[in-house]
Design a protein around this motif. Structure first.
Motif, mmCIF file in Angstrom:
data_model
loop_
_atom_site.group_PDB
_atom_site.id
_atom_site.type_symbol
_atom_site.label_atom_id
_atom_site.label_comp_id
_atom_site.label_asym_id
_atom_site.label_seq_id
_atom_site.Cartn_x
_atom_site.Cartn_y
_atom_site.Cartn_z
ATOM 1 N N ARG A 68 0.370 -1.275 0.336
ATOM 2 C CA ARG A 68 -0.206 -0.010 -0.121
ATOM 3 C C ARG A 68 1.246 1.231 0.120
ATOM 4 O O ARG A 68 0.301 2.366 -0.992
ATOM 5 C CB ARG A 68 -0.784 0.050 1.167
ATOM 6 N N ALA A 69 1.789 0.853 1.063
ATOM 7 C CA ALA A 69 2.779 2.452 0.903
ATOM 8 C C ALA A 69 3.775 2.385 -0.739
ATOM 9 O O ALA A 69 3.820 3.658 -0.869
ATOM 10 C CB ALA A 69 4.444 2.007 1.954
ATOM 11 N N THR A 70 3.717 0.808 -1.762
ATOM 12 C CA THR A 70 4.839 1.008 -2.599
ATOM 13 C C THR A 70 3.391 2.378 -3.696
ATOM 14 O O THR A 70 3.902 3.179 -4.286
ATOM 15 C CB THR A 70 4.662 0.287 -2.697
ATOM 16 N N LYS A 71 2.080 2.029 -3.421
ATOM 17 C CA LYS A 71 1.166 2.491 -4.885
ATOM 18 C C LYS A 71 1.159 3.976 -3.967
ATOM 19 O O LYS A 71 1.421 4.302 -4.868
ATOM 20 C CB LYS A 71 -0.332 2.208 -4.541
ATOM 21 N N GLN A 72 1.475 4.228 -3.360
ATOM 22 C CA GLN A 72 1.052 5.873 -2.674
ATOM 23 C C GLN A 72 2.630 6.573 -2.925
ATOM 24 O O GLN A 72 2.142 7.546 -3.681
ATOM 25 C CB GLN A 72 0.883 5.856 -1.060
ATOM 26 N N ILE A 73 3.624 5.807 -2.975
ATOM 27 C CA ILE A 73 4.949 6.216 -3.847
ATOM 28 C C ILE A 73 5.090 6.614 -5.307
ATOM 29 O O ILE A 73 4.556 7.684 -5.257
ATOM 30 C CB ILE A 73 6.068 5.197 -3.320
ATOM 31 N N TYR A 110 13.766 3.996 -3.564
ATOM 32 C CA TYR A 110 13.657 3.490 -2.057
ATOM 33 C C TYR A 110 12.106 2.410 -2.425
ATOM 34 O O TYR A 110 11.015 2.522 -1.607
ATOM 35 C CB TYR A 110 12.948 4.346 -0.897
ATOM 36 N N VAL A 111 12.383 2.820 -3.685
ATOM 37 C CA VAL A 111 11.320 1.581 -4.019
ATOM 38 C C VAL A 111 11.604 0.509 -4.366
ATOM 39 O O VAL A 111 12.944 0.304 -4.623
ATOM 40 C CB VAL A 111 9.748 1.749 -5.530
ATOM 41 N N ASP A 112 11.156 -1.204 -4.524
ATOM 42 C CA ASP A 112 11.865 -2.472 -4.945
ATOM 43 C C ASP A 112 11.763 -2.178 -6.393
ATOM 44 O O ASP A 112 11.628 -1.559 -7.283
ATOM 45 C CB ASP A 112 10.936 -3.349 -4.722
ATOM 46 N N SER A 113 12.330 -3.500 -7.041
ATOM 47 C CA SER A 113 12.785 -3.196 -8.728
ATOM 48 C C SER A 113 11.472 -3.423 -9.575
ATOM 49 O O SER A 113 11.089 -2.752 -10.500
ATOM 50 C CB SER A 113 13.486 -4.223 -8.807
ATOM 51 N N GLU A 114 10.555 -4.100 -9.524
ATOM 52 C CA GLU A 114 9.348 -4.434 -9.427
ATOM 53 C C GLU A 114 8.319 -2.935 -9.857
ATOM 54 O O GLU A 114 7.510 -2.488 -10.851
ATOM 55 C CB GLU A 114 8.677 -5.319 -9.371
ATOM 56 N N THR A 115 8.644 -1.775 -8.540
ATOM 57 C CA THR A 115 8.060 -0.689 -8.535
ATOM 58 C C THR A 115 8.694 -0.332 -9.498
ATOM 59 O O THR A 115 8.162 1.010 -10.442
ATOM 60 C CB THR A 115 7.741 -0.330 -7.175
ATOM 61 N N ASN A 116 9.965 -0.067 -9.215
ATOM 62 C CA ASN A 116 10.304 0.692 -10.444
ATOM 63 C C ASN A 116 10.132 1.249 -11.850
ATOM 64 O O ASN A 116 10.263 1.794 -12.306
ATOM 65 C CB ASN A 116 12.370 0.481 -10.319
ATOM 66 N N ASP A 137 19.313 -5.009 -15.272
ATOM 67 C CA ASP A 137 19.011 -5.677 -13.075
ATOM 68 C C ASP A 137 18.818 -5.197 -12.227
ATOM 69 O O ASP A 137 20.225 -4.292 -12.083
ATOM 70 C CB ASP A 137 19.085 -7.279 -13.547
ATOM 71 N N LEU A 138 17.810 -4.326 -11.266
ATOM 72 C CA LEU A 138 18.429 -3.177 -10.071
ATOM 73 C C LEU A 138 18.943 -4.927 -8.822
ATOM 74 O O LEU A 138 17.274 -5.775 -8.827
ATOM 75 C CB LEU A 138 17.042 -2.622 -9.727
ATOM 76 N N ASP A 139 19.656 -4.127 -7.407
ATOM 77 C CA ASP A 139 19.474 -5.977 -6.365
ATOM 78 C C ASP A 139 19.559 -7.665 -6.657
ATOM 79 O O ASP A 139 19.019 -8.021 -6.007
ATOM 80 C CB ASP A 139 18.503 -5.393 -5.819
#
Length: 692
Positions: free
Chosen positions: A387-392, A421-427, A464-466
């Protein structure tokens, strides 16, 4: 146990309705015979059914509504009685002789409604008497419904400006005082429900309170409808009184609901002009109150108000709305140290949306919000809450949606920092949003610095990230992502050849970090963008070798050669061969024979060493022959060398039919109509004889 409780409650409700209907029947009979004393007697007995404590609020409401319908009929009877000469004052005193207080007060409110309509006494006096008398019921549920009845029958009888019951100069204050007093007492009753009963039934009580909250909130709606409540009155009297009650009740459910009510029922203009007062109450609320939702709704309303008309924007500037909201959010986050990151990000997202609507020209404000968000995120690491990721994503999408221009967004220095600060999928999701925005708005990104900043933003698609393994990605999704990057590369353009070359170098630096799986998607568009630059450099009087340090076709071709070589490690030999041949044709158009010969040499090496599949060889040799036939830059010696090699490869194909077709195609290399030096009839005939 739960089932038994529900069944018992149904029985009690049925019994209550039966008793109410029986007494209502006798009341109707008394009304029909104009028997006032019997009517009062049976109406009081009917209303005694509301004294029960066995029903839940939901069931009690069903019983209350049946009693309410009967009271409306009784009110009509009282009106008729006054027309027939019965004194309303005597009637008002008579109903107070009812034995039980609850029926007595319901009857008093009903007669009071007729009393106000008769205008035999000022409305303010009757209402004041009624609201004070209702203090006699302190049971939360019974008291709330009684006061709700009082509120309902008095809505159209308030001594408001323009009302038929308008009194003296203080009439508005009288109306406000009545509603505020009723609201205060109802809120106290509502909050008291939370502290009655055993602790194990806390959830049940909270659910029951939630069912009753609208009874309390309706008072604020009535307050907002009073004509005499202008901005000054609201600012000096109404809002401070309501906020005082909200803060002092110290109840999480009440504070959250009532703050939301204030925001929803009063006009946007009032909120804007009293922003400091309203925001000052937030830090005083209980730590468990969902402040993020309430504040977000306030900012959403103000954003919509700003978007409704440009004429209201000066008001926002006048009251310094951004500064006040920004400070308030900072204080709330500071006061609630354990606030989940979701709450903080939601607040900053709402504030950014507000800022973009009200101050679209102030990029420094937007960047300030993003900077505050980065500061909050800095102690959290990568976000794991979906939910925090969606807000980002909502936070980062807001500037794109507002400006429709990634170049403007790139001026926000803190924008890339938030994406860290977001994960690779959100990026990846955010990168796709950015690319789609560029495509949709046909945004021109025309400098190498901006291209570099852009590719840093979309690095989730570039590499690829992380340490994320791309093998886990859905193949179709991966292709769609890389095709989007390819389209983006082809959109990059600058008429200045020097700057365009810098752009190409910048893109190359980024895409070469993408690994073997991405290169087949990203190298071809870069190659064709480079060839487009070569055509730009082919001026009629331009020296292809250029001046020292300037961009020349030869310099671009050197870069292309190095870029295509990266496909060897994929491996993608067929693609590399095609690109070499494209470059050879471009070198031919630039009259660069050594460069064209080098590209053909690389294509032949690839054919010999990397292409082993028979079908791929057939396709490759025909591509080589077709390209060679269009070349005019080669001298006799170089052309002979390349032609003989192509003929030799054709003769060595695996299948005879393929050999014949390829050699036949090679025969045309010895006789080219538009090139006089390439009409070797003898060799042309020899090749045809070979086929036969």
């Amino acid at each position: 146990m739960m089932v038994d409780g529900v069944e018992d409650e149904e029985k009690w409700l049925a019994a209550g309705i039966a008793g109410l209907q029986q007494n209502a029947f006798y009341m109707h009979r008394a009304l029909d015979s104009n028997n006032l004393r019997d009517a009062l007697k049976y109406s009081a007995q009917m209303l005694s059914e509301l004294r029960t404590s066995k029903l839940s609020p939901q069931k009690y409401y069903q019983l209350y509504m049946r009693a309410f319908d009967e009271l409306r009929k009784l009110e009509m009877f009282f009106k008729e009685e006054t027309r027939r000469g019965c004194s309303i004052i005597d009637l008002y005193e008579l109903v107070q002789h009812a034995g039980n207080i609850l029926p007595r007060l319901y009857l008093l409110c009903t007669v009071g409604s007729v009393y106000i309509k008769s205008k035999e006494a000022p409305a303010k006096d009757v209402l004041k008497d009624l609201v004070e008398m209702c203090r006699g019921i302190q049971h939360p549920v019974r008291g709330l419904f009684l006061r709700s009845y009082l509120s309902q029958i008095s809505r159209d009888k308030l001594p408001d400006i323009g009302s038929e019951y308008e009194g003296d100069a203080d009439t508005v204050n009288d109306a406000m005082e009545f509603v505020l007093q009723n609201f205060t007492e109802m809120n106290k009753l509502w909050v008291r429900m939370q502290h009655q009963g055993p602790a194990r039934e806390k959830d049940k009580r909270e659910k029951e309170r939630s069912e009753l909250r609208d009874l309390v909130g309706k008072n604020l709606h009535v307050l907002s409808q009073i004509e005499g409540v202008d901005l000054d009155t609201y600012k000096e009297t109404v809002l401070p009184r309501v906020l005082e009650q909200v803060v002092n009740c110290k109840d999480e459910i009440a504070q959250c609901y009532l703050m939301d009510c204030i925001i929803q029922v009063f006009p946007d203009e009032y909120h804007l002009q009293t922003l400091e007062i309203l925001l000052g109450a937030f830090p005083q609320l209980q730590p468990s109150v969902d402040i993020k939702t309430v504040l977000s709704r306030l900012m959403e309303r103000l954003s919509n108000y700003a978007a409704s008309s440009t004429e209201v924007l000066p008001e926002f500037l006048q009251v310094e709305a951004f500064s006040k909201l920004n400070n308030a959010i900072g204080k709330v986050i500071e006061a609630q140290a354990d606030m989940p990151i979701l709450g903080a990000v939601t607040l900053y997202s709402s504030l950014l949306t507000f800022t973009l609507h009200v101050h679209p020209d102030r990029l420094d404000y937007a960047d300030q919000v993003l900077g505050a968000c980065v500061k909050k995120l800095s102690g959290e690491g990568k976000l794991e809450d979906n939910r925090a990721t969606k807000q980002i994503v909502a936070l980062l999408s807001a500037p794109l949606d507002k400006y429709n221009d990634i170049v403007t967004v790139l001026k926000l220095s803190n924008y890339p920092s938030v994406m860290e600060y977001v994960d690779s999928e959100t990026n990846k999701v955010m990168a796709m949003v950015i690319i789609q925005s560029i495509m949709k708005n046909n945004t021109q990104i025309s400098t190498a610095d901006k291209v570099g900043a852009l590719f840093e933003l979309i690095k989730g698609l570039i590499r690829d990230l992380d340490g994320a393994a791309h093998d886990q990605v859905d193949e179709d999704d991966f292709k769609e992502e890389q095709n989007s990057v390819a389209r983006l590369i082809q959109m990059l353009q600058n008429d200045d050849t020097e700057e365009m070359f810098k752009i190409i170098c910048t893109v190359r630096k980024h895409i070469l970090t993408g690994g073997p799986k991405r290169l087949p998607f990203t190298v071809p568009p870069l190659v064709f963008s480079s060839l487009k630059l070569v055509r730009q450099l082919q001026g009629p009087e331009e020296n292809p070798f250029g001046e020292e340090g300037s961009t020349t076709p030869k310099k671009v071709f050197q870069l292309l050669n190095q870029t295509i070589e990266t496909l060897y490690g994929v491996p993608a030999p067929e693609l590399a061969l095609r690109l070499y041949l494209q470059c050879a044709e471009a070198a031919n158009d630039s009259d660069l024979e050594p460069v064209a010969y080098e590209f053909f040499t690389q294509a032949y090496i690839l054919y010999e060493e990397e292409i082993s599949d028979s079908r791929a060889q057939v396709t490759a040799i025909h591509l080589i022959i077709g390209t060679l036939q269009r070349m005019h830059v080669f001298g006799v010696e170089n052309r002979d060398t390349l032609t003989h090699k192509a003929t030799g490869y054709s003769a060595k194909l695996l299948k005879k039919p393929d050999q014949c077709r390829a050699v036949y195609a090679c025969s045309h290399l010895f006789w080219v109509d538009d090139q006089d030096n390439m009409k070797d009839g003898e060799r042309f005939v020899i090749v045809h004889l070979f086929i036969i």
